[in-house]
Motif scaffolding. Sequence first.
Motif, mmCIF file in Angstrom:
data_model
loop_
_atom_site.group_PDB
_atom_site.id
_atom_site.type_symbol
_atom_site.label_atom_id
_atom_site.label_comp_id
_atom_site.label_asym_id
_atom_site.label_seq_id
_atom_site.Cartn_x
_atom_site.Cartn_y
_atom_site.Cartn_z
ATOM 1 N N ALA A 21 0.829 -1.206 0.000
ATOM 2 C CA ALA A 21 0.000 0.000 0.000
ATOM 3 C C ALA A 21 0.862 1.255 0.000
ATOM 4 O O ALA A 21 0.607 2.197 -0.761
ATOM 5 C CB ALA A 21 -0.931 -0.011 1.209
ATOM 6 N N LEU A 22 1.883 1.269 0.845
ATOM 7 C CA LEU A 22 2.778 2.423 0.891
ATOM 8 C C LEU A 22 3.455 2.637 -0.461
ATOM 9 O O LEU A 22 3.474 3.746 -0.990
ATOM 10 C CB LEU A 22 3.836 2.258 1.988
ATOM 11 C CG LEU A 22 4.902 3.353 2.034
ATOM 12 C CD1 LEU A 22 4.293 4.705 2.350
ATOM 13 C CD2 LEU A 22 5.983 2.999 3.046
ATOM 14 N N LEU A 23 3.991 1.571 -1.025
ATOM 15 C CA LEU A 23 4.683 1.692 -2.310
ATOM 16 C C LEU A 23 3.724 2.135 -3.411
ATOM 17 O O LEU A 23 4.097 2.917 -4.297
ATOM 18 C CB LEU A 23 5.356 0.369 -2.679
ATOM 19 C CG LEU A 23 6.464 -0.077 -1.712
ATOM 20 C CD1 LEU A 23 7.013 -1.442 -2.117
ATOM 21 C CD2 LEU A 23 7.575 0.955 -1.622
ATOM 22 N N SER A 24 2.497 1.688 -3.348
ATOM 23 C CA SER A 24 1.488 2.107 -4.316
ATOM 24 C C SER A 24 1.178 3.594 -4.181
ATOM 25 O O SER A 24 1.087 4.317 -5.178
ATOM 26 C CB SER A 24 0.223 1.271 -4.126
ATOM 27 O OG SER A 24 -0.807 1.732 -4.960
ATOM 28 N N LEU A 25 1.031 4.060 -2.957
ATOM 29 C CA LEU A 25 0.744 5.473 -2.721
ATOM 30 C C LEU A 25 1.907 6.364 -3.156
ATOM 31 O O LEU A 25 1.696 7.471 -3.654
ATOM 32 C CB LEU A 25 0.409 5.711 -1.244
ATOM 33 C CG LEU A 25 -0.939 5.160 -0.797
ATOM 34 C CD1 LEU A 25 -1.041 5.145 0.726
ATOM 35 C CD2 LEU A 25 -2.077 5.971 -1.412
ATOM 36 N N ILE A 26 3.123 5.878 -2.975
ATOM 37 C CA ILE A 26 4.299 6.661 -3.367
ATOM 38 C C ILE A 26 4.349 6.860 -4.882
ATOM 39 O O ILE A 26 4.957 7.813 -5.359
ATOM 40 C CB ILE A 26 5.591 6.008 -2.818
ATOM 41 C CG1 ILE A 26 5.690 6.268 -1.315
ATOM 42 C CG2 ILE A 26 6.832 6.527 -3.535
ATOM 43 C CD1 ILE A 26 6.866 5.600 -0.633
ATOM 44 N N GLU A 27 3.664 6.012 -5.614
ATOM 45 C CA GLU A 27 3.618 6.168 -7.075
ATOM 46 C C GLU A 27 3.013 7.524 -7.469
ATOM 47 O O GLU A 27 3.372 8.078 -8.501
ATOM 48 C CB GLU A 27 2.796 5.046 -7.709
ATOM 49 C CG GLU A 27 3.470 3.700 -7.678
ATOM 50 C CD GLU A 27 4.686 3.613 -8.587
ATOM 51 O OE1 GLU A 27 4.638 4.156 -9.714
ATOM 52 O OE2 GLU A 27 5.691 3.015 -8.155
ATOM 53 N N ASN A 28 2.089 8.042 -6.655
ATOM 54 C CA ASN A 28 1.378 9.275 -7.019
ATOM 55 C C ASN A 28 1.501 10.406 -6.022
ATOM 56 O O ASN A 28 0.990 11.496 -6.268
ATOM 57 C CB ASN A 28 -0.112 8.956 -7.230
ATOM 58 C CG ASN A 28 -0.303 7.966 -8.353
ATOM 59 O OD1 ASN A 28 0.187 8.152 -9.446
ATOM 60 N ND2 ASN A 28 -1.001 6.881 -8.066
ATOM 61 N N HIS A 29 2.118 10.140 -4.875
ATOM 62 C CA HIS A 29 2.210 11.155 -3.826
ATOM 63 C C HIS A 29 3.611 11.139 -3.218
ATOM 64 O O HIS A 29 4.277 10.110 -3.216
ATOM 65 C CB HIS A 29 1.197 10.872 -2.711
ATOM 66 C CG HIS A 29 -0.199 10.676 -3.200
ATOM 67 N ND1 HIS A 29 -0.996 11.711 -3.603
ATOM 68 C CD2 HIS A 29 -0.937 9.548 -3.378
ATOM 69 C CE1 HIS A 29 -2.170 11.244 -3.998
ATOM 70 N NE2 HIS A 29 -2.154 9.923 -3.870
ATOM 71 N N SER A 30 4.000 12.266 -2.661
ATOM 72 C CA SER A 30 5.283 12.280 -1.956
ATOM 73 C C SER A 30 5.122 11.541 -0.634
ATOM 74 O O SER A 30 4.030 11.530 -0.051
ATOM 75 C CB SER A 30 5.746 13.713 -1.706
ATOM 76 O OG SER A 30 4.969 14.313 -0.704
ATOM 77 N N PHE A 31 6.194 10.940 -0.173
ATOM 78 C CA PHE A 31 6.142 10.199 1.080
ATOM 79 C C PHE A 31 5.672 11.088 2.225
ATOM 80 O O PHE A 31 4.853 10.674 3.053
ATOM 81 C CB PHE A 31 7.515 9.590 1.401
ATOM 82 C CG PHE A 31 7.559 8.927 2.746
ATOM 83 C CD1 PHE A 31 6.968 7.692 2.942
ATOM 84 C CD2 PHE A 31 8.171 9.546 3.824
ATOM 85 C CE1 PHE A 31 6.989 7.074 4.187
ATOM 86 C CE2 PHE A 31 8.202 8.940 5.075
ATOM 87 C CZ PHE A 31 7.603 7.704 5.247
ATOM 88 N N ASN A 32 6.173 12.317 2.260
ATOM 89 C CA ASN A 32 5.820 13.223 3.358
ATOM 90 C C ASN A 32 4.326 13.530 3.412
ATOM 91 O O ASN A 32 3.798 13.816 4.476
ATOM 92 C CB ASN A 32 6.614 14.528 3.254
ATOM 93 C CG ASN A 32 8.060 14.321 3.633
ATOM 94 O OD1 ASN A 32 8.387 13.437 4.408
ATOM 95 N ND2 ASN A 32 8.943 15.136 3.076
#
Length: 111
Positions: A21-32
């Motif tokens: 899920a985290l890696l998927s979200l990082i595809e479109n958003h900055s980690f911060n």
Amino acid sequence: MEQEKKEDLRVKRTRKLLSKALLSLIENHSFNSISVKEICEEAMVHRATFYKHFNDKYDLLAYSLKEIADEFHFPDSSLEEVHAKLFNVGLKYKRLLSQLFLEERDSLRYI
């Protein structure tokens, strides 16, 4: 002992879901900008479950990066095989690596 194995598999599955899920979200958003709530929604797990496994999103990121680093273990591979595998892993995690390096660079700019 059988029960212990099942619990192990559930823990692994939950950690894998959260990491994915985290890696998927990082595809479109900055980690911060990513919140624990968003990670939980993407993984379809409760916040309480998240906190049973990780202290915070940084802990999850460290876990995820360790899992990725494990993919770089190439015993008994030729130099050509190592290069090909490194290239493929780099492609697979291109967005993640790009995000992390850009955020690190931007945070250093203000020091």
